[in-house]
Design a protein around this motif. Sequence first.
Motif, PDB file in Angstrom:
ATOM      1  N   TYR A  62       1.044  -6.665   2.713  1.00 18.49           N
ATOM      2  CA  TYR A  62       1.584  -5.808   1.658  1.00 18.49           C
ATOM      3  C   TYR A  62       1.135  -4.362   1.871  1.00 18.49           C
ATOM      4  O   TYR A  62       0.144  -4.101   2.561  1.00 18.49           O
ATOM      5  N   PRO A  63       1.845  -3.412   1.264  1.00 15.87           N
ATOM      6  CA  PRO A  63       1.498  -1.999   1.462  1.00 15.87           C
ATOM      7  C   PRO A  63       0.105  -1.667   0.930  1.00 15.87           C
ATOM      8  O   PRO A  63      -0.373  -2.270  -0.027  1.00 15.87           O
ATOM      9  N   ALA A  64      -0.548  -0.702   1.552  1.00 17.05           N
ATOM     10  CA  ALA A  64      -1.832  -0.212   1.056  1.00 17.05           C
ATOM     11  C   ALA A  64      -1.650   0.308  -0.363  1.00 17.05           C
ATOM     12  O   ALA A  64      -0.663   0.969  -0.686  1.00 17.05           O
ATOM     13  N   GLY A  65      -2.610  -0.008  -1.226  1.00 18.29           N
ATOM     14  CA  GLY A  65      -2.568   0.450  -2.609  1.00 18.29           C
ATOM     15  C   GLY A  65      -1.980  -0.549  -3.577  1.00 18.29           C
ATOM     16  O   GLY A  65      -1.844  -0.253  -4.774  1.00 18.29           O
ATOM     17  N   ILE A  66      -1.634  -1.767  -3.099  1.00 13.06           N
ATOM     18  CA  ILE A  66      -0.960  -2.736  -3.962  1.00 13.06           C
ATOM     19  C   ILE A  66      -1.843  -3.175  -5.128  1.00 13.06           C
ATOM     20  O   ILE A  66      -1.380  -3.301  -6.262  1.00 13.06           O
ATOM     21  N   ALA A  67      -3.149  -3.403  -4.897  1.00 13.19           N
ATOM     22  CA  ALA A  67      -4.041  -3.852  -5.971  1.00 13.19           C
ATOM     23  C   ALA A  67      -4.190  -2.774  -7.027  1.00 13.19           C
ATOM     24  O   ALA A  67      -4.165  -3.042  -8.232  1.00 13.19           O
ATOM     25  N   HIS A  68      -4.350  -1.536  -6.598  1.00 13.42           N
ATOM     26  CA  HIS A  68      -4.491  -0.414  -7.530  1.00 13.42           C
ATOM     27  C   HIS A  68      -3.211  -0.194  -8.326  1.00 13.42           C
ATOM     28  O   HIS A  68      -3.240   0.074  -9.533  1.00 13.42           O
ATOM     29  N   PHE A  69      -2.061  -0.331  -7.670  1.00 13.13           N
ATOM     30  CA  PHE A  69      -0.775  -0.162  -8.350  1.00 13.13           C
ATOM     31  C   PHE A  69      -0.616  -1.228  -9.435  1.00 13.13           C
ATOM     32  O   PHE A  69      -0.192  -0.942 -10.566  1.00 13.13           O
ATOM     33  N   LEU A  70      -0.978  -2.457  -9.112  1.00 13.71           N
ATOM     34  CA  LEU A  70      -0.873  -3.536 -10.095  1.00 13.71           C
ATOM     35  C   LEU A  70      -1.814  -3.303 -11.272  1.00 13.71           C
ATOM     36  O   LEU A  70      -1.466  -3.592 -12.424  1.00 13.71           O
ATOM     37  N   GLU A  71      -2.986  -2.767 -10.996  1.00 21.02           N
ATOM     38  CA  GLU A  71      -3.911  -2.406 -12.084  1.00 21.02           C
ATOM     39  C   GLU A  71      -3.232  -1.474 -13.076  1.00 21.02           C
ATOM     40  O   GLU A  71      -3.316  -1.662 -14.298  1.00 21.02           O
TER      41      GLU A  71
END
Length: 427
Positions: A62-71
């Motif tokens: 998945y693209p970098a930043g996916i966890a932060h975006f979901l947050e």
Amino acid sequence: MKLTEKSYSYLKHPVYYGKLTNDLTVVLIPKKDFQETYAILKVQFGSIDNEFTDVDGTKKSYPAGIAHFLEHKLFEMENGSDALQEFAQYGANANAYTSFNQTSYLFSTTEDLRQPLFLLQKMVRETHFTEESVEREKEIIGQEIDMYADDPDHRLYLGILNSLYPDTALAEDIAGSRESIEHISARILQENFQQFYQPQEMTLVVMGDIDVHEVFQWIVKDQSENHATAEKKRNFTLLPKNPILQDRKEYDEVALPKMAIGLRGNDLIAQGREQHYRICLSFLLSMLVGRTSKRYQTLYSENKIDYSFSFHIEVQSGYHFVVVTADTAEPITVSSQLKKALLNFEHDDGVTEQHFTILKNEMYGEFIRGLNSSEFTVGYFVEHVSETETIFDIPQLLNRLTLEEVIEVGRQFISNCEMIDFMIFPK
């Protein structure tokens, strides 16, 4: 379902641990003299978890930043309302953050606990975002990325990680890049939510003047319809140790050059020994370059460093590193001196039993004082909890720790590490 009580000699009240039928881990820390109640819910999903092999053998990337975006998107409630405003209506101050290994959602309140605690659990088991709202969020997160990119200290830290772990998730900003977040959609956010936001991946900690058994029953009720899925055994892609990048530098609008020294650990740490290893490295760095060391005092008195000087130690099951940073007019000289000290630590006149004892007493005192802060206690707990150790085991670990153990860990780390520096010079 029941709570297990564990007493610690330095705490007035026991700490209570529980595991619900859906495998959510619950930790309750009563503090009868506290006016504020603090709660945090940790999800074992961070910025480096964007590549793994699923239980069926499918490789996921998945693209970098996916966890932060979901947050960000989990604060979007029904009808487009904002969870932050809902927390505020209950008298609670809420926030969230994403790190390399986890995402944490938290609130503090001096008012009634029941409603914000329910809301905290609700917001991590439901999604309400749409493709349209995801597209709008990209500009908001893009501005956040730009803001950090304009911060020289952030660029220094990201730059040294890029040198230590090139072409890996650790080399990426936790928020990703403007380019990477363009590839994020509601569909893949939902896929990651379904994959990671499961009770067995979560720990809920509540600390304050609470009735432990009442709060536990609230949580049991709130989780009664949040059933665990069949546990999926994912195989995460180990961070590749690509060749480190040597002699990197940048130029920026800074008053003084900025120096970072990075040490990438290549030795193996026994499972469950991460906290011991981290604390040993902390003592070693403190004796060599900490503010009680002769080296720090000499460099400071000669105006080669200032209070910006610091070091950071990261020890996780899949990687570990040390980063030393400073603003200095003589970055090459200071870097050379510090690297030489690290490589020859066993012969350093600062690594002594007397110095170690002073630092041990200081660390013990700071730790006990830190327990008066809910934010410190709960935040540190979820950052460093493991199956065998928690934050509350630190005093016992400190009491039995010896200088010989510190030296042995230092020998293990230094003899196997790779060391480089990264610098930002004034334009």
